[in-house]
Write a protein that holds these residues in place. Structure first.
Motif, PDB file in Angstrom:
ATOM      1  N   GLU A   1       7.851  -8.560  16.694  1.00  0.00           N
ATOM      2  CA  GLU A   1       8.281  -7.613  16.059  1.00  0.00           C
ATOM      3  C   GLU A   1       6.870  -7.183  15.242  1.00  0.00           C
ATOM      4  OE1 GLU A   1      12.214  -5.678  18.746  1.00  0.00           O
ATOM      5  OE2 GLU A   1      11.878  -5.784  16.330  1.00  0.00           O
ATOM      6  N   GLU A   2       5.579  -6.616  15.000  1.00  0.00           N
ATOM      7  CA  GLU A   2       5.669  -6.151  13.712  1.00  0.00           C
ATOM      8  C   GLU A   2       4.952  -4.558  13.525  1.00  0.00           C
ATOM      9  OE1 GLU A   2       1.782  -8.333  13.289  1.00  0.00           O
ATOM     10  OE2 GLU A   2       0.800  -7.832  14.328  1.00  0.00           O
ATOM     11  N   GLU A   3       5.218  -4.539  11.855  1.00  0.00           N
ATOM     12  CA  GLU A   3       5.522  -3.497  12.250  1.00  0.00           C
ATOM     13  C   GLU A   3       3.538  -2.819  10.862  1.00  0.00           C
ATOM     14  OE1 GLU A   3       9.859  -2.074  11.448  1.00  0.00           O
ATOM     15  OE2 GLU A   3       8.618  -3.332   9.960  1.00  0.00           O
ATOM     16  N   LEU A   4       3.318  -1.879  11.277  1.00  0.00           N
ATOM     17  CA  LEU A   4       1.697  -1.859  10.664  1.00  0.00           C
ATOM     18  C   LEU A   4       1.704  -0.591  10.236  1.00  0.00           C
ATOM     19  CD1 LEU A   4      -0.532  -3.094  13.703  1.00  0.00           C
ATOM     20  CD2 LEU A   4       0.502  -4.371  11.722  1.00  0.00           C
TER      21      LEU A   4
ATOM     22  N   THR B   1       4.009  -2.554   2.208  1.00  0.00           N
ATOM     23  CA  THR B   1       4.596  -1.870   1.018  1.00  0.00           C
ATOM     24  C   THR B   1       2.727  -1.794   1.343  1.00  0.00           C
ATOM     25  OG1 THR B   1       4.032  -3.199  -0.459  1.00  0.00           O
ATOM     26  CG2 THR B   1       6.384  -2.222  -0.294  1.00  0.00           C
ATOM     27  N   SER B   2       3.450   0.510   1.577  1.00  0.00           N
ATOM     28  CA  SER B   2       1.237   0.541   1.367  1.00  0.00           C
ATOM     29  C   SER B   2       1.641   0.339  -0.546  1.00  0.00           C
ATOM     30  CB  SER B   2       1.991   2.807   1.168  1.00  0.00           C
ATOM     31  OG  SER B   2       0.601   3.321   0.296  1.00  0.00           O
ATOM     32  N   PRO B   3      -0.284  -0.315  -0.792  1.00  0.00           N
ATOM     33  CA  PRO B   3      -0.715   0.003  -1.880  1.00  0.00           C
ATOM     34  C   PRO B   3      -0.480   1.133  -2.972  1.00  0.00           C
ATOM     35  CG  PRO B   3      -1.650  -1.256  -1.155  1.00  0.00           C
ATOM     36  CD  PRO B   3      -0.898  -0.514   0.151  1.00  0.00           C
ATOM     37  N   HIS B   4      -0.786   2.702  -2.337  1.00  0.00           N
ATOM     38  CA  HIS B   4      -1.471   3.967  -2.577  1.00  0.00           C
ATOM     39  C   HIS B   4       0.318   4.707  -2.744  1.00  0.00           C
ATOM     40  CE1 HIS B   4      -4.977   4.251  -3.329  1.00  0.00           C
ATOM     41  NE2 HIS B   4      -5.400   4.034  -2.174  1.00  0.00           N
ATOM     42  N   GLY B   5       0.254   5.739  -3.230  1.00  0.00           N
ATOM     43  CA  GLY B   5       1.276   5.997  -3.696  1.00  0.00           C
ATOM     44  C   GLY B   5       1.087   7.776  -2.582  1.00  0.00           C
TER      45      GLY B   5
ATOM     46  N   ASN C   1      11.330   7.275   0.532  1.00  0.00           N
ATOM     47  CA  ASN C   1      11.128   6.056   0.028  1.00  0.00           C
ATOM     48  C   ASN C   1      11.009   5.084   0.837  1.00  0.00           C
ATOM     49  OD1 ASN C   1      10.953   7.612  -2.844  1.00  0.00           O
ATOM     50  ND2 ASN C   1      12.520   6.445  -3.588  1.00  0.00           N
ATOM     51  N   GLN C   2      11.674   5.015   1.886  1.00  0.00           N
ATOM     52  CA  GLN C   2      11.557   3.772   2.879  1.00  0.00           C
ATOM     53  C   GLN C   2      10.410   4.049   3.299  1.00  0.00           C
ATOM     54  OE1 GLN C   2      12.325   0.705   4.395  1.00  0.00           O
ATOM     55  NE2 GLN C   2      14.192   0.948   3.221  1.00  0.00           N
ATOM     56  N   LEU C   3       9.358   3.088   3.218  1.00  0.00           N
ATOM     57  CA  LEU C   3       7.901   2.716   4.096  1.00  0.00           C
ATOM     58  C   LEU C   3       7.715   1.564   4.184  1.00  0.00           C
ATOM     59  CD1 LEU C   3       5.772   3.838   5.887  1.00  0.00           C
ATOM     60  CD2 LEU C   3       4.687   3.973   3.908  1.00  0.00           C
ATOM     61  N   THR C   4       8.604   0.210   4.653  1.00  0.00           N
ATOM     62  CA  THR C   4       8.317  -1.034   4.863  1.00  0.00           C
ATOM     63  C   THR C   4       8.135  -1.587   6.436  1.00  0.00           C
ATOM     64  OG1 THR C   4      10.480  -1.356   4.857  1.00  0.00           O
ATOM     65  CG2 THR C   4       9.720  -0.868   2.848  1.00  0.00           C
TER      66      THR C   4
ATOM     67  N   GLN D   1      12.922  -5.983  -1.869  1.00  0.00           N
ATOM     68  CA  GLN D   1      13.714  -5.294  -3.036  1.00  0.00           C
ATOM     69  C   GLN D   1      13.925  -3.979  -2.050  1.00  0.00           C
ATOM     70  OE1 GLN D   1      15.136  -6.977  -5.582  1.00  0.00           O
ATOM     71  NE2 GLN D   1      13.742  -8.600  -4.860  1.00  0.00           N
ATOM     72  N   ALA D   2      12.385  -3.543  -1.374  1.00  0.00           N
ATOM     73  CA  ALA D   2      12.883  -2.080  -1.066  1.00  0.00           C
ATOM     74  C   ALA D   2      14.030  -2.325   0.110  1.00  0.00           C
ATOM     75  CB  ALA D   2      11.455  -1.874  -0.595  1.00  0.00           C
ATOM     76  N   TRP D   3      13.995  -2.826   1.174  1.00  0.00           N
ATOM     77  CA  TRP D   3      14.303  -3.255   2.597  1.00  0.00           C
ATOM     78  C   TRP D   3      15.946  -3.716   1.925  1.00  0.00           C
ATOM     79  CZ3 TRP D   3      14.264  -1.543   7.389  1.00  0.00           C
ATOM     80  CH2 TRP D   3      15.338  -2.174   8.092  1.00  0.00           C
ATOM     81  N   ASN D   4      16.453  -4.176   1.002  1.00  0.00           N
ATOM     82  CA  ASN D   4      17.594  -4.392   0.618  1.00  0.00           C
ATOM     83  C   ASN D   4      18.543  -3.453   0.676  1.00  0.00           C
ATOM     84  OD1 ASN D   4      18.054  -6.549   2.269  1.00  0.00           O
ATOM     85  ND2 ASN D   4      17.252  -7.991   0.242  1.00  0.00           N
TER      86      ASN D   4
END
Length: 396
Positions: A7-10, A105-109, A133-136, A188-191
């Motif tokens: 599975e891969e998320e894009l 992760t997204s480079p742009h905020g 904040n979660q977008l991984t 880091q974000a996922w944890n």
């Protein structure tokens, strides 16, 4: 050989600005049209479709989409399905002015939009800013096991080596418009999730089940689906699911990591059958190894999975390949893996590929380059004709 799948998320992005686009709701009907049966009645969505194409599904945010390969036996078929999934997702995004990018992760905020599912809305209420904040985007590798007992034995024996996969897949140096100082900031974000990270040695299936039950009974986790261990037993398939890797910018890196995971699973199973105990590494040391891999990737030192002391990243990666070499050689994959690892060590991970265009064109150039690399080799995936069935949604 064990079957394996990915599975891969894009991310879904604007090709001009690099900003995120909330297009999953618009894309998925194109990717998963209803399929009538011979009598014209809708097909039961619980039944697997009669094709070998990748599947597609929603993720937590509408700015991302997940592709799922079918079970495969060999690297070439897995790579073909990965490229096919990327090509079809990108085709659907193009119809609405977007593209897909394999960025962890997204480079742009920018603001994100929660996928309007009851479970996700309940998670938003329960976990607040963590969800907002979660977008991984991760890479999850499923490998067949013969029984849940074997699966737990495998998890106990691969836990000390999974940090190396974080370094090999590192593809998230930017987060919300900022340079993070990490190669895999997604780690880091996922944890931040309470059920994430490395685990204890369970020793048996009853202990594993008891731990999972106790975690859910605390009320901190909403359900068993939020048991986000670095590796876990899949609830719906007879597989061990390894979840530590970033989504890889290059599809061939993703397929290579899947081959390594399968070899780790097979090696661990053989140790179990031979009566070899798991390495008694404290979970806190595993967290140190994961943090180090997340921070340095392949650019510095990793913690050696034998001694848990610092060593050059290339040496630790080569040690992992040497560890699984007997299995890889039996399966005819040793040369493939050594060549692929050599390429990653020479060319860098997705994190390095992101940094190269940043110095010339900033974050927008990073996303533009990422879209191009994501789609490299996509023609080999043989995208379907316009009217073809492209997959089915997994909405659970």
């Amino acid at each position: 050989m064990r079957t394996f799948g990915v599975e891969e998320e894009l991310l879904i992005v604007d090709p001009e600005t690099g900003m995120l686009l909330a297009l999953a709701d618009a894309m998925l009907p194109r990717l998963v049209p209803p399929i009538p049966d011979a009598q014209g009645a809708p097909v039961d969505p619980a039944q697997p479709p009669a094709h070998e194409d990748p599947d597609f599904s929603y993720e937590l945010k509408l700015e991302q989409i997940e592709t799922q390969t079918r079970p495969c036996l060999e690297y070439p078929e897995l790579l073909r399905q990965l490229r096919q999934g990327r090509a079809r997702a990108d085709q659907a995004a193009r119809e609405h002015g977007g593209r897909v990018a394999a960025l962890a992760t997204s480079p742009h905020g920018s603001a994100t939009h929660l996928t309007p599912k009851q479970r996700y809305m309940a998670m938003q209420q329960r976990f607040g800013l963590t969800v907002r904040n979660q977008l991984t985007c991760g890479l999850h590798v499923h490998t067949l096991v013969e029984s849940p007992e074997e699966g737990v034995a495998v998890m106990d024996r691969i836990r000390d080596k999974l940090a190396v996969l974080i370094a090999l897949s590192a593809n998230s140096p930017y987060w919300n418009g900022a340079e993070t100082g990490f190669e895999s900031y997604r780690t880091q974000a996922w944890n931040r999730w309470p059920g994430s990270g490395p685990t204890m040695i369970f020793g048996s299936l009853p202990v594993y089940r008891r731990v999972v039950t106790r975690l859910v009974e605390t009320g901190v986790l909403m359900d068993e689906g939020m048991v986000y261990f670095d590796s876990r037993l899949c609830r719906h398939h007879p597989t061990v699911e390894v979840r530590v890797a970033d989504v890889c910018l290059r599809a061939e890196d993703a397929a290579l990591i899947a081959v390594l995971v399968r070899a780790l699973v097979e090696s661990a199973s053989r140790e179990w059958n031979d009566g070899v105990d798991p390495a008694p590494v404290p979970t806190l040391l595993l967290r140190m190894a994961a943090w180090q891999a997340s921070n340095c990737g392949l650019r510095g030192q990793l913690l050696d999975f034998g001694t848990f002391t610092p060593a050059p990243a290339a040496d630790v990666v080569q040690a992992l390949v040497d560890f699984v070499a007997p299995v890889l050689e039996e399966q005819g994959e040793l040369g493939l893996v050594r060549q692929g690892i050599g390429r990653i060590l020479a060319e860098g991970t997705g994190s390095l590929l992101q940094r190269e265009p940043f110095h010339a064109g900033g974050l927008t150039a990073v996303v533009e380059r990422a879209v191009d690399v994501t789609m490299q080799g996509a023609d080999d995936g043989e995208p379907a004709d316009e009217g073809s069935t492209l997959g089915r949604v997994r909405r659970g």
